[in-house]
Design a protein around this motif. Structure first.
Motif, PDB file in Angstrom:
ATOM      1  N   GLY A   1       0.810  -1.212   0.000  1.00 59.11           N
ATOM      2  CA  GLY A   1       0.000   0.000   0.000  1.00 59.11           C
ATOM      3  C   GLY A   1       0.842   1.261   0.000  1.00 59.11           C
ATOM      4  N   ILE A   2       0.366   2.287   0.715  1.00 65.54           N
ATOM      5  CA  ILE A   2       1.054   3.584   0.785  1.00 65.54           C
ATOM      6  C   ILE A   2       1.395   3.843   2.250  1.00 65.54           C
ATOM      7  CG2 ILE A   2       0.915   6.046   0.262  1.00 65.54           C
ATOM      8  CD1 ILE A   2      -1.199   5.414  -1.826  1.00 65.54           C
ATOM      9  N   PRO A   3       2.547   3.385   2.711  1.00 70.15           N
ATOM     10  CA  PRO A   3       2.897   3.554   4.128  1.00 70.15           C
ATOM     11  C   PRO A   3       3.023   5.028   4.511  1.00 70.15           C
ATOM     12  CG  PRO A   3       4.352   1.957   3.055  1.00 70.15           C
ATOM     13  CD  PRO A   3       3.582   2.654   1.974  1.00 70.15           C
ATOM     14  N   ARG A   4       2.498   5.360   5.674  1.00 70.90           N
ATOM     15  CA  ARG A   4       2.643   6.694   6.237  1.00 70.90           C
ATOM     16  C   ARG A   4       2.777   6.576   7.753  1.00 70.90           C
ATOM     17  NH1 ARG A   4       3.447   7.679   1.593  1.00 70.90           N
ATOM     18  NH2 ARG A   4       2.556   9.349   0.310  1.00 70.90           N
ATOM     19  N   THR A   5       3.366   7.593   8.363  1.00 69.53           N
ATOM     20  CA  THR A   5       3.428   7.673   9.816  1.00 69.53           C
ATOM     21  C   THR A   5       2.437   8.744  10.275  1.00 69.53           C
ATOM     22  OG1 THR A   5       5.387   9.099   9.545  1.00 69.53           O
ATOM     23  CG2 THR A   5       5.780   6.785  10.030  1.00 69.53           C
TER      24      THR A   5
ATOM     25  N   ARG B   1      -2.776   3.298 -23.733  1.00 72.36           N
ATOM     26  CA  ARG B   1      -1.591   3.537 -22.921  1.00 72.36           C
ATOM     27  C   ARG B   1      -1.751   2.940 -21.526  1.00 72.36           C
ATOM     28  NH1 ARG B   1      -0.203   9.971 -23.953  1.00 72.36           N
ATOM     29  NH2 ARG B   1       0.970   9.730 -25.906  1.00 72.36           N
ATOM     30  N   LEU B   2      -0.703   2.243 -21.079  1.00 76.87           N
ATOM     31  CA  LEU B   2      -0.664   1.661 -19.742  1.00 76.87           C
ATOM     32  C   LEU B   2       0.233   2.524 -18.866  1.00 76.87           C
ATOM     33  CD1 LEU B   2       0.037  -2.040 -20.785  1.00 76.87           C
ATOM     34  CD2 LEU B   2      -2.152  -1.170 -19.927  1.00 76.87           C
ATOM     35  N   ALA B   3      -0.344   3.199 -17.872  1.00 76.46           N
ATOM     36  CA  ALA B   3       0.405   4.138 -17.030  1.00 76.46           C
ATOM     37  C   ALA B   3       0.528   3.581 -15.614  1.00 76.46           C
ATOM     38  CB  ALA B   3      -0.301   5.496 -17.012  1.00 76.46           C
ATOM     39  N   CYS B   4       1.726   3.132 -15.239  1.00 80.32           N
ATOM     40  CA  CYS B   4       1.954   2.546 -13.926  1.00 80.32           C
ATOM     41  C   CYS B   4       2.442   3.593 -12.932  1.00 80.32           C
ATOM     42  CB  CYS B   4       2.973   1.423 -14.029  1.00 80.32           C
ATOM     43  SG  CYS B   4       3.267   0.544 -12.468  1.00 80.32           S
ATOM     44  N   HIS B   5       1.878   3.563 -11.728  1.00 80.82           N
ATOM     45  CA  HIS B   5       2.286   4.474 -10.659  1.00 80.82           C
ATOM     46  C   HIS B   5       3.483   3.892  -9.913  1.00 80.82           C
ATOM     47  CE1 HIS B   5       2.070   6.966  -7.046  1.00 80.82           C
ATOM     48  NE2 HIS B   5       1.111   7.701  -7.606  1.00 80.82           N
ATOM     49  N   PRO B   6       4.476   4.708  -9.560  1.00 82.67           N
ATOM     50  CA  PRO B   6       5.598   4.213  -8.752  1.00 82.67           C
ATOM     51  C   PRO B   6       5.142   3.769  -7.365  1.00 82.67           C
ATOM     52  CG  PRO B   6       6.072   6.382  -9.703  1.00 82.67           C
ATOM     53  CD  PRO B   6       4.618   6.125  -9.914  1.00 82.67           C
ATOM     54  N   HIS B   7       5.990   3.004  -6.689  1.00 84.61           N
ATOM     55  CA  HIS B   7       5.722   2.640  -5.298  1.00 84.61           C
ATOM     56  C   HIS B   7       5.901   3.863  -4.404  1.00 84.61           C
ATOM     57  CE1 HIS B   7       6.708  -1.847  -6.211  1.00 84.61           C
ATOM     58  NE2 HIS B   7       5.429  -1.578  -6.383  1.00 84.61           N
ATOM     59  N   ASP B   8       4.866   4.166  -3.640  1.00 83.92           N
ATOM     60  CA  ASP B   8       4.813   5.370  -2.820  1.00 83.92           C
ATOM     61  C   ASP B   8       4.780   4.971  -1.343  1.00 83.92           C
ATOM     62  OD1 ASP B   8       4.278   7.773  -1.593  1.00 83.92           O
ATOM     63  OD2 ASP B   8       2.291   8.037  -2.484  1.00 83.92           O
TER      64      ASP B   8
END
Length: 334
Positions: free
Chosen positions: A119-123, A180-187
């Motif tokens: 997922g998108i880790p946050r503190t 077009r296939l647009a992949c998001h980076p790991h966040d």
């Protein structure tokens, strides 16, 4: 390039047609908005009705999200693909390929997706200007580094194998249908082995390797400027070269125009005008390299008021439209 925005199907169900009209009123014409329900259940007729609904509000559907979300693996709708489960991933890949073919037949020629496990880790969130609540990540404050997901341990080689399998099956279908296939980076970037996973798409070098696999003009990035900045020691000085590298190779298919304060392993997400990157200069570079898609807000701070999300996004739309007009460019697109 032109201003745009995004919304998931569940968000659309909550916001309704009123919010679609509001987007048009604010000058946002191009959108990435999913129909309600599961992507694997969308039919040609239901999707055609979705397009009609979007267009009735004065908008144009540029893109949708494939059922490969940014959320963690526990809620991912394509677990077979991400976990590399024999049989199940092929069935899911077949569903995604059929979805791409259906979209092309209806005139939608771009999709975005994530290949995500943790997922998108946050503190703990921190406060910004005026007390705005900022999404925050301080890697030295994480407490779940050794807490495995249902994926168990996934090293870099295993992650690359799963990504490659996906690309080798889907990119030819996307190319044949001109989608077009647009992949998001790991966040965000995390230390190797965080929660048992080597997140290979969290660095610029990883993204360069990614776009070289199954090379095609229809295989590229949902270029999240904020996420990519999160992997840098000095985002202000480093971001321009990275935009140029991917932009000149025509690998940028969508832009999340987001700013941060901080650097690798330690940052807050802020409004575009107050972060460490010079967003006006970055904006010019997208134009310089011939980028031709949406420039959209993403991850806005949480502010006070009766409609905090709508207000914060409205500020960002205005900021982006002002950059277009300050440079003498049309913000509204075709």
């Amino acid at each position: 390039m032109y201003v745009g925005t995004q919304m998931g199907g569940s968000q659309l169900a909550e916001a309704g047609d009123r919010y679609l009209r509001q987007l048009a009123q604010l000058g946002v014409k191009h959108v990435c908005i999913d129909p309600e329900g599961s992507a694997y259940d969308w039919t040609r007729d239901s999707f055609a009705r979705h397009i009609e609904r979007i267009e009735k509000a004065g908008l144009k559907l540029d893109m949708i999200q494939l059922p490969l979300e940014s959320s963690g693996i526990e809620t991912n709708r394509s677990k077979g693909i991400v976990l590399g489960i024999p049989g199940q991933r092929d069935r899911e890949l077949d569903g995604i390929c059929k979805l791409i073919e259906m979209l092309a037949s209806l005139g939608v020629h771009a999709v975005k997706y994530n290949f995500n496990i943790v997922g998108i880790p946050r503190t703990k969130s921190e406060l910004g200007r005026g007390g705005a609540v900022l999404s925050t990540f301080r890697h030295d404050q994480t407490t779940d580094d050794d807490v495995l997901t249902m994926a168990g341990r996934v090293d870099a080689d295993t992650f690359w194998e799963r990504i490659t399998y996906f690309l080798e099956h889907v990119v030819p279908v996307a190319e044949a249908n001109k989608v077009r296939l647009a992949c998001h980076p790991h966040d965000p970037i995390t230390r190797p082995g965080y929660r048992g996973v080597d997140r290979v798409l969290g660095t610029v070098e990883g993204l360069k390797k990614f776009v070289s696999i199954a090379e095609s003009p229809y295989h590229g990035l949902n270029f999240c400027q904020g996420t990519i900045a999160e992997s840098m020691e000095n985002p202000r000085e480093e971001i321009a070269e990275v935009i140029r590298w991917f932009g000149t190779r025509k690998k940028i298919f969508n832009v999340h125009f987001r700013n941060i304060k901080g650097k690798k392993f330690s940052f807050t997400e802020v409004f575009p005008d107050e972060g460490d990157m010079n967003m006006a200069e970055a904006f010019k570079i997208y134009h310089e390299v011939g980028y031709d898609g949406m420039i959209m807000p993403d991850h806005v701070p949480h502010i006070d008021g009766g409609a905090p999300m709508e207000t914060a996004f409205s500020f960002c739309f205005g900021y982006i439209i002002a950059l277009f007009q300050a440079n003498g460019w049309d913000p509204y697109g075709p």
